[in-house]
Design an enzyme around this catalytic site. Structure first.
Site, mmCIF file in Angstrom:
data_model
loop_
_atom_site.group_PDB
_atom_site.id
_atom_site.type_symbol
_atom_site.label_atom_id
_atom_site.label_comp_id
_atom_site.label_asym_id
_atom_site.label_seq_id
_atom_site.Cartn_x
_atom_site.Cartn_y
_atom_site.Cartn_z
ATOM 1 N N MET A 164 0.849 -1.201 0.000
ATOM 2 C CA MET A 164 0.000 0.000 0.000
ATOM 3 C C MET A 164 0.882 1.248 0.000
ATOM 4 S SD MET A 164 -3.350 -0.432 2.380
ATOM 5 C CE MET A 164 -2.565 -1.440 3.604
ATOM 6 N N ALA A 165 0.860 1.949 -1.130
ATOM 7 C CA ALA A 165 1.673 3.157 -1.258
ATOM 8 C C ALA A 165 1.272 4.172 -0.199
ATOM 9 C CB ALA A 165 1.491 3.746 -2.658
ATOM 10 N N GLN A 179 7.622 -5.095 -3.929
ATOM 11 C CA GLN A 179 6.788 -4.928 -5.119
ATOM 12 C C GLN A 179 7.318 -3.803 -6.000
ATOM 13 O OE1 GLN A 179 3.015 -2.935 -5.664
ATOM 14 N NE2 GLN A 179 2.101 -4.897 -6.239
ATOM 15 N N CYS A 217 -1.939 -1.041 -10.742
ATOM 16 C CA CYS A 217 -2.058 0.344 -10.283
ATOM 17 C C CYS A 217 -2.700 1.224 -11.368
ATOM 18 C CB CYS A 217 -0.685 0.904 -9.896
ATOM 19 S SG CYS A 217 -0.827 2.612 -9.339
ATOM 20 N N ARG A 230 -7.043 -2.343 2.938
ATOM 21 C CA ARG A 230 -7.734 -1.315 3.733
ATOM 22 C C ARG A 230 -8.290 -1.853 5.041
ATOM 23 N NH1 ARG A 230 -11.770 0.525 -0.775
ATOM 24 N NH2 ARG A 230 -11.572 -1.720 -1.123
HETATM 25 C C1 LIG Z 1 -3.899 3.592 -0.060
HETATM 26 C C2 LIG Z 1 -3.697 2.398 -0.932
HETATM 27 C C3 LIG Z 1 -2.461 2.183 -1.522
HETATM 28 C C4 LIG Z 1 -2.257 1.077 -2.357
HETATM 29 N N1 LIG Z 1 -1.035 0.869 -2.902
HETATM 30 C C5 LIG Z 1 -0.810 -0.257 -3.634
HETATM 31 C C6 LIG Z 1 0.500 -0.576 -4.102
HETATM 32 O O1 LIG Z 1 1.477 0.141 -3.850
HETATM 33 N N2 LIG Z 1 0.628 -1.707 -4.849
HETATM 34 C C7 LIG Z 1 -0.431 -2.533 -5.130
HETATM 35 O O2 LIG Z 1 -0.261 -3.560 -5.796
HETATM 36 N N3 LIG Z 1 -1.660 -2.269 -4.657
HETATM 37 C C8 LIG Z 1 -1.867 -1.164 -3.928
HETATM 38 N N4 LIG Z 1 -3.120 -0.940 -3.412
HETATM 39 C C9 LIG Z 1 -4.175 -1.930 -3.655
HETATM 40 C C10 LIG Z 1 -4.262 -2.937 -2.501
HETATM 41 O O3 LIG Z 1 -3.069 -3.673 -2.345
HETATM 42 C C11 LIG Z 1 -5.454 -3.905 -2.677
HETATM 43 O O4 LIG Z 1 -5.241 -4.752 -3.770
HETATM 44 C C12 LIG Z 1 -6.752 -3.158 -2.857
HETATM 45 O O5 LIG Z 1 -6.837 -2.061 -1.944
HETATM 46 C C13 LIG Z 1 -7.956 -4.064 -2.602
HETATM 47 O O6 LIG Z 1 -7.910 -4.597 -1.312
HETATM 48 P P1 LIG Z 1 -8.753 -4.022 -0.050
HETATM 49 O O7 LIG Z 1 -10.187 -3.992 -0.471
HETATM 50 O O8 LIG Z 1 -8.410 -5.006 1.036
HETATM 51 O O9 LIG Z 1 -8.261 -2.643 0.215
HETATM 52 C C14 LIG Z 1 -3.327 0.169 -2.605
HETATM 53 C C15 LIG Z 1 -4.563 0.408 -1.993
HETATM 54 C C16 LIG Z 1 -4.754 1.482 -1.157
HETATM 55 C C17 LIG Z 1 -6.085 1.666 -0.492
#
Ligand SMILES: Cc1cc2nc3c(=O)[nH]c(=O)nc-3n(C[C@H](O)[C@H](O)[C@H](O)COP(=O)(O)O)c2cc1C
Length: 326
Positions: free
Chosen positions: A18-19, A71, A101, A228
């Site tokens: 998560m960035a 990643q 992304c 999240r």
């Molecule tokens: C703030 C934020 C930053 C994220 N950054 C990345 C990232 O750097 N690389 C990535 O593959 N997914 C990133 N994601 C996606 C999550 O890894 C995940 O696949 C997506 O949020 C769905 O899962 P969730 O419903 O549990 O949040 C990010 C999601 C959020 C909310």
């Protein structure tokens, strides 16, 4: 590692990249609370090739975050090859390629979800990473935009990626144009699980232990990746792990907001050691928003929290009243 991770003889819990969130402290807490594997946030392979100090900082980690995956995002096979080789000798157990992304800055470099529009090129990127002696994984969305035949092509691509030797794949079944709108379409994960031999990890809308149970029932994925849902609720990793270890979900202890609050206080203290007080308090606000929600009085605490710059004030004016309300 991917091999040993998936030979645990149970399903696995992964802390998502998560960035702007999954930093070194976050990952340490994720591990402590039950994640089997943690991930850095996405890192630019081209930035790494240029040897930016920022990249090295993002890769910095300690043993209590391990096993940890790095990643990367890139549309450039040379930069991917360089990064995969380098990372292999830096204590990482997995090199993951970001194919999901949807942010413009990433797309314009042909990286992230842009790879979903050019699956031939995505194969080149995977091949470039395969030079590394550690497992390679990919993380994808279900398409760029929302047509059915796009998913059919992605399924075929996944079968080819499996042949190329990737170790596992994580699917967030939303399209790039959806960003975070709508619901994750878990049925698509089930389709991938059926056609692939390698482990498939489910991502998307897993916010509670009930969601973990549902997504596994529906997909029989090899594990879950939580993003999240763990922001201000590290305990979700532990609940998922208990379920995967065989505990009946009805017997898995519920997590109170107060318990989550105690953990978040510890988390903030660690962030302060890492970033200094002022920057840490600012950094932690986006986490605390998730804690201070869903109960009477939460909005007022949230508003107060947003103006506070000192830990002692935060403790006194937000956490103390929080523990009294609950
Ligand atoms: C703030 C934020 C930053 C994220 N950054 C990345 C990232 O750097 N690389 C990535 O593959 N997914 C990133 N994601 C996606 C999550 O890894 C995940 O696949 C997506 O949020 C769905 O899962 P969730 O419903 O549990 O949040 C990010 C999601 C959020 C909310």
């Amino acid at each position: 590692m991917a091999h040993s991770l998936f030979s645990l003889n149970r399903k696995v819990v992964i802390s998502a990249p998560m960035a702007g969130y999954s930093d070194t402290i976050y990952r340490r807490f994720a591990r402590k609370y039950g994640a089997d594997l943690t991930f850095t946030e996405m890192i630019s392979a081209e930035g790494f090739l240029r040897n930016g100090a920022k990249t090295l900082k993002l890769l910095h980690h300690s043993s209590d975050e391990e096993p940890i995956g790095a990643q990367f995002f890139s549309g450039n096979p040379d930069a991917v090859e360089f990064s995969a080789r380098k990372v292999s000798s830096m204590g990482f157990s997995v090199f993951d390629i970001n194919m999901g992304c949807p942010v413009r800055k990433v797309l314009k470099n042909g990286a992230g979800a842009a790879l979903l529009k050019n699956l031939k090129w995505a194969e080149k990127i995977i091949k470039a990473a395969m030079c590394a002696p550690i497992p390679i994984s990919i993380k994808i969305r279900s398409g760029f935009s929302s047509s059915e035949d796009e998913w059919e092509n992605i399924l075929k691509f996944l079968a080819r990626a499996e042949k190329l030797g990737i170790s596992f794949i994580t699917i967030h079944p939303r399209t790039a144009t959806q960003f975070f709108t709508g619901k994750a379409n878990w049925k698509l994960i089930a389709e991938a699980v059926k056609i692939l031999k390698i482990p498939v990890i489910a991502s998307g809308d897993i916010f509670s232990i009930e969601d973990v149970v549902k997504v596994i029932e529906l997909t029989d994925a090899a594990g879950v990746m939580i993003a999240r849902g763990a922001l201000s609720n590290f305990q979700l990793f532990r609940q998922a792990k208990k379920f995967f270890e065989g505990e009946n979900p009805v017997n898995i202890e519920k997590i109170s907001v107060a318990e989550r609050g105690e953990t978040m206080l510890e988390f903030i203290e660690e962030e302060i050691k890492y970033r200094g007080e002022e920057r840490a308090i600012q950094w932690c606000r986006k986490f605390l928003v998730h804690l201070l929600t869903g109960f009477p009085g939460a909005r007022q605490l949230r508003e107060r929290m947003n103006k506070i710059e000192k830990f002692s004030t935060l403790e006194r004016e937000v956490f103390k009243p929080l523990f009294e309300i609950l």
